[in-house]
Design a protein around this motif. Structure first.
Motif, PDB file in Angstrom:
ATOM      1  N   ARG A  94       0.805  -1.221   0.000  1.00  9.93           N
ATOM      2  CA  ARG A  94       0.000   0.000   0.000  1.00  9.93           C
ATOM      3  C   ARG A  94       0.844   1.281   0.000  1.00  9.93           C
ATOM      4  N   ALA A  95       0.399   2.238  -0.819  1.00  5.04           N
ATOM      5  CA  ALA A  95       0.945   3.602  -0.766  1.00  5.04           C
ATOM      6  C   ALA A  95      -0.236   4.556  -0.669  1.00  5.04           C
ATOM      7  N   ASP A  96      -0.039   5.681  -0.006  1.00 10.76           N
ATOM      8  CA  ASP A  96      -1.095   6.702   0.050  1.00 10.76           C
ATOM      9  C   ASP A  96      -0.839   7.741  -1.039  1.00 10.76           C
ATOM     10  N   ALA A 140       6.068  10.386  -3.296  1.00  4.42           N
ATOM     11  CA  ALA A 140       7.240   9.495  -3.226  1.00  4.42           C
ATOM     12  C   ALA A 140       6.786   8.052  -2.991  1.00  4.42           C
ATOM     13  N   HIS A 141       5.785   7.885  -2.118  1.00  4.09           N
ATOM     14  CA  HIS A 141       5.299   6.522  -1.814  1.00  4.09           C
ATOM     15  C   HIS A 141       4.699   5.866  -3.063  1.00  4.09           C
ATOM     16  N   CYS A 142       3.883   6.636  -3.810  1.00  2.00           N
ATOM     17  CA  CYS A 142       3.279   6.097  -5.037  1.00  2.00           C
ATOM     18  C   CYS A 142       4.365   5.723  -6.042  1.00  2.00           C
ATOM     19  N   SER A 143       5.384   6.562  -6.169  1.00  2.50           N
ATOM     20  CA  SER A 143       6.466   6.292  -7.122  1.00  2.50           C
ATOM     21  C   SER A 143       7.199   5.014  -6.736  1.00  2.50           C
ATOM     22  N   MET A 144       7.535   4.879  -5.459  1.00  2.00           N
ATOM     23  CA  MET A 144       8.282   3.699  -5.001  1.00  2.00           C
ATOM     24  C   MET A 144       7.451   2.432  -5.183  1.00  2.00           C
ATOM     25  N   LEU A 145       6.153   2.517  -4.855  1.00  3.48           N
ATOM     26  CA  LEU A 145       5.318   1.318  -4.976  1.00  3.48           C
ATOM     27  C   LEU A 145       5.099   0.933  -6.434  1.00  3.48           C
ATOM     28  N   LEU A 146       4.937   1.934  -7.303  1.00  2.00           N
ATOM     29  CA  LEU A 146       4.727   1.622  -8.728  1.00  2.00           C
ATOM     30  C   LEU A 146       5.974   0.951  -9.320  1.00  2.00           C
ATOM     31  N   VAL A 147       7.142   1.430  -8.941  1.00  2.00           N
ATOM     32  CA  VAL A 147       8.384   0.799  -9.420  1.00  2.00           C
ATOM     33  C   VAL A 147       8.471  -0.644  -8.904  1.00  2.00           C
ATOM     34  N   ALA A 148       8.142  -0.839  -7.623  1.00  6.45           N
ATOM     35  CA  ALA A 148       8.160  -2.208  -7.070  1.00  6.45           C
ATOM     36  C   ALA A 148       7.154  -3.079  -7.818  1.00  6.45           C
ATOM     37  N   ALA A 149       5.974  -2.522  -8.104  1.00  8.30           N
ATOM     38  CA  ALA A 149       4.933  -3.272  -8.833  1.00  8.30           C
ATOM     39  C   ALA A 149       5.448  -3.678 -10.208  1.00  8.30           C
ATOM     40  N   ALA A 150       6.224  -2.804 -10.841  1.00 10.12           N
ATOM     41  CA  ALA A 150       6.806  -3.126 -12.154  1.00 10.12           C
ATOM     42  C   ALA A 150       7.884  -4.188 -12.022  1.00 10.12           C
ATOM     43  N   ASN A 151       8.701  -4.058 -10.986  1.00 11.29           N
ATOM     44  CA  ASN A 151       9.822  -4.989 -10.800  1.00 11.29           C
ATOM     45  C   ASN A 151       9.379  -6.441 -10.617  1.00 11.29           C
ATOM     46  N   VAL A 152       8.204  -6.647 -10.010  1.00  2.00           N
ATOM     47  CA  VAL A 152       7.815  -8.022  -9.644  1.00  2.00           C
ATOM     48  C   VAL A 152       6.988  -8.717 -10.735  1.00  2.00           C
ATOM     49  N   VAL A 153       6.643  -7.973 -11.783  1.00  2.00           N
ATOM     50  CA  VAL A 153       5.831  -8.583 -12.845  1.00  2.00           C
ATOM     51  C   VAL A 153       6.587  -9.771 -13.451  1.00  2.00           C
ATOM     52  N   GLY A 154       5.882 -10.905 -13.564  1.00  2.00           N
ATOM     53  CA  GLY A 154       6.496 -12.105 -14.122  1.00  2.00           C
ATOM     54  C   GLY A 154       7.257 -12.930 -13.098  1.00  2.00           C
ATOM     55  N   LYS A 155       7.334 -12.425 -11.853  1.00  2.00           N
ATOM     56  CA  LYS A 155       8.127 -13.138 -10.831  1.00  2.00           C
ATOM     57  C   LYS A 155       7.278 -13.613  -9.653  1.00  2.00           C
ATOM     58  N   ILE A 156       5.979 -13.305  -9.690  1.00  2.00           N
ATOM     59  CA  ILE A 156       5.090 -13.725  -8.587  1.00  2.00           C
ATOM     60  C   ILE A 156       4.701 -15.186  -8.809  1.00  2.00           C
ATOM     61  N   PHE A 202      -3.244   1.852  -4.116  1.00  2.00           N
ATOM     62  CA  PHE A 202      -2.985   3.282  -4.005  1.00  2.00           C
ATOM     63  C   PHE A 202      -4.182   3.880  -3.263  1.00  2.00           C
ATOM     64  N   GLN A 203      -3.944   4.198  -1.988  1.00  2.00           N
ATOM     65  CA  GLN A 203      -5.039   4.565  -1.077  1.00  2.00           C
ATOM     66  C   GLN A 203      -5.313   6.072  -1.075  1.00  2.00           C
ATOM     67  N   PRO A 204      -6.566   6.444  -1.076  1.00  2.00           N
ATOM     68  CA  PRO A 204      -6.889   7.875  -0.986  1.00  2.00           C
ATOM     69  C   PRO A 204      -6.911   8.359   0.476  1.00  2.00           C
ATOM     70  N   GLY A 205      -6.889   9.681   0.615  1.00  2.00           N
ATOM     71  CA  GLY A 205      -7.296  10.327   1.867  1.00  2.00           C
ATOM     72  C   GLY A 205      -6.596   9.932   3.145  1.00  2.00           C
ATOM     73  N   GLU A 206      -5.293   9.620   3.109  1.00  2.00           N
ATOM     74  CA  GLU A 206      -4.631   9.252   4.382  1.00  2.00           C
ATOM     75  C   GLU A 206      -4.631  10.418   5.351  1.00  2.00           C
ATOM     76  N   GLU A 207      -4.379  11.622   4.842  1.00  2.00           N
ATOM     77  CA  GLU A 207      -4.279  12.779   5.743  1.00  2.00           C
ATOM     78  C   GLU A 207      -5.620  13.081   6.430  1.00  2.00           C
ATOM     79  N   THR A 208      -6.709  12.634   5.828  1.00  2.00           N
ATOM     80  CA  THR A 208      -8.008  12.841   6.467  1.00  2.00           C
ATOM     81  C   THR A 208      -8.238  11.773   7.537  1.00  2.00           C
ATOM     82  N   LEU A 209      -7.383  10.748   7.549  1.00  2.00           N
ATOM     83  CA  LEU A 209      -7.483   9.593   8.444  1.00  2.00           C
ATOM     84  C   LEU A 209      -8.771   8.806   8.217  1.00  2.00           C
TER      85      LEU A 209
END
Ligand SMILES: [Zn+2]
Ligand SMILES: [Zn+2]
Length: 369
Positions: A67-69, A92-108, A117-124
């Motif tokens: 998960r990334a917010d 930054a979190h979305c960027s890091m998670l998207l790269v990880a999501a790309a890296n694991v394709v074909g390896k799961i 990709f979660q909405p509204g974290e700051e609203t809790l």
């Protein structure tokens, strides 16, 4: 599939389209399309504006949530204009998670990977919104991360766990009885009761070996006329505790102190938490140890920092609070965040985001590869 995504380029782009909680329309659509290009099965509008992408392995195994917010924070500029800015690093979190999501394709191989990709974290309220949409029920393992400011860990280092506290805003509605200022014995002064409550709260005692705090951050009441004894007052309290058990104890003692102090003057006190109580971090030790191993592989043992104790809140912890079977881990990425998170002029070292993407990739493959 080889990864052609660059975490810095993704960050640079997402940083130009900051959107507030539950308004992350452009951000979500961009991330949804990128996941689709990678071959993920994508579902949009999760928890209003969230996105999930799924890949299923060929062998049975756990359902893993990564998960990334997505949301930015609201600010007002010198001209009084409201605007959004990514001052908490969720881009930054979305960027890091998207790269990880790309890296694991074909390896799961084992289980199901669900990238969120979660909405509204700051609203809790974002985590609760995605829980309501039923995408957490079947999760066995949840992974999260957050960039850390220079106050926590140095740039380029990482921590295997960021232990957020439980936190809440408490409202206390004090009810007395109004009357003429010349005959105060015929009424009950709600403002005086609020002052007594404030003093009672300052005398609360919890185990001093554990981190907790309880601060009166607002009292309003009276001001109708100087010669009217006020019948109502309202107080706001910011309360935090390092564990969920300690928060339960704090709320019990706070409620008893408020009601008792009000009763001493013949008033009543209604204690509520309109925004709910944000749970404290509850991590799986084994999983956290595995994160530490991945960190050592990526940045070296000398840059693997101790766990971070953080009095801030994070709605990621609703996942474990609502589904205690979930094993969770949540690591900190030292990215030189300066002057600090939530600062209007916050900036970070983009190059350190490679570390977060790498550790997330390794964790997913360790569990599912
Ligand atoms: Zn934040
Ligand atoms: Zn944040």
């Amino acid at each position: 599939m080889e990864n052609t995504m660059d975490v810095v380029k993704l960050y640079d782009y997402l940083h130009t389209i900051p959107e507030l909680g539950f308004e992350e329309v452009k951000t979500a659509e961009f991330l949804a399309q990128e996941l689709e290009k990678l071959g993920y099965k994508v579902t949009r509008n999760i928890g209003k504006t969230g996105v999930i992408g799924e890949i299923i392995g060929t062998e049975p195994g756990p359902t893993v949530l990564a998960r990334a917010d997505m949301d930015a924070l609201p600010f007002v500029d010198a001209q009084g204009q409201h605007y959004a800015n990514h001052s908490c690093g969720h881009d930054a979190h979305c960027s890091m998670l998207l790269v990880a999501a790309a890296n694991v394709v074909g390896k799961i191989k084992k289980g199901k990977l669900r990238v969120l990709f979660q909405p509204g974290e700051e609203t809790l309220r974002g985590a609760l919104a995605v829980i309501r949409d039923g995408i957490i029920d079947d999760v066995d393992i949840a992974l999260g991360m957050h960039v850390r400011p220079i106050q926590d860990i140095p740039d380029g280092t990482m921590s295997p766990a960021v232990c957020h506290a439980s936190s809440t805003f408490v409202t206390i509605d004090v009810e007395g009885k109004g009357c003429h200022g010349a005959r105060p014995h015929l009424g009950v002064n709600a403002v005086e009761a609020a002052v007594l409550i404030a003093n009672a709260l300052m005398a609360l005692k919890l185990n001093p070996a554990l981190a907790w705090s309880c601060k009166v951050t607002g009292i309003k009441g009276g001001y109708v006329a100087p010669n009217i004894i006020p019948d109502k007052a309202q107080m706001i309290i910011d309360a935090r505790a390092q564990t969920n058990e300690l928060m339960d104890e704090l709320m019990t003692k706070l409620t008893r102190a408020a009601q008792g102090a009000a009763a001493a003057l013949g008033a009543t006190a209604k204690v509520t938490t309109p925004g709910g109580i944000i749970p404290a971090a509850e991590y799986n030790q084994e999983l956290t140890d595995e994160v530490a191993e991945c960190i050592k592989e990526v940045v070296g043992a000398d840059k693997c920092m101790p766990i971070i104790i953080n009095p801030g809140g994070e709605d990621f912890h609703y996942f474990v609070r609502k589904f205690p079977k979930i094993k969770a881990a949540y690591f900190g990425v030292g990215a030189g965040v300066t002057p600090g998170l939530h600062a209007q002029d916050m900036h970070l070292n983009k190059n350190s985001l490679h570390n977060g993407a790498e550790v997330m990739t390794k964790m997913i493959l360790k569990i599912m590869g």
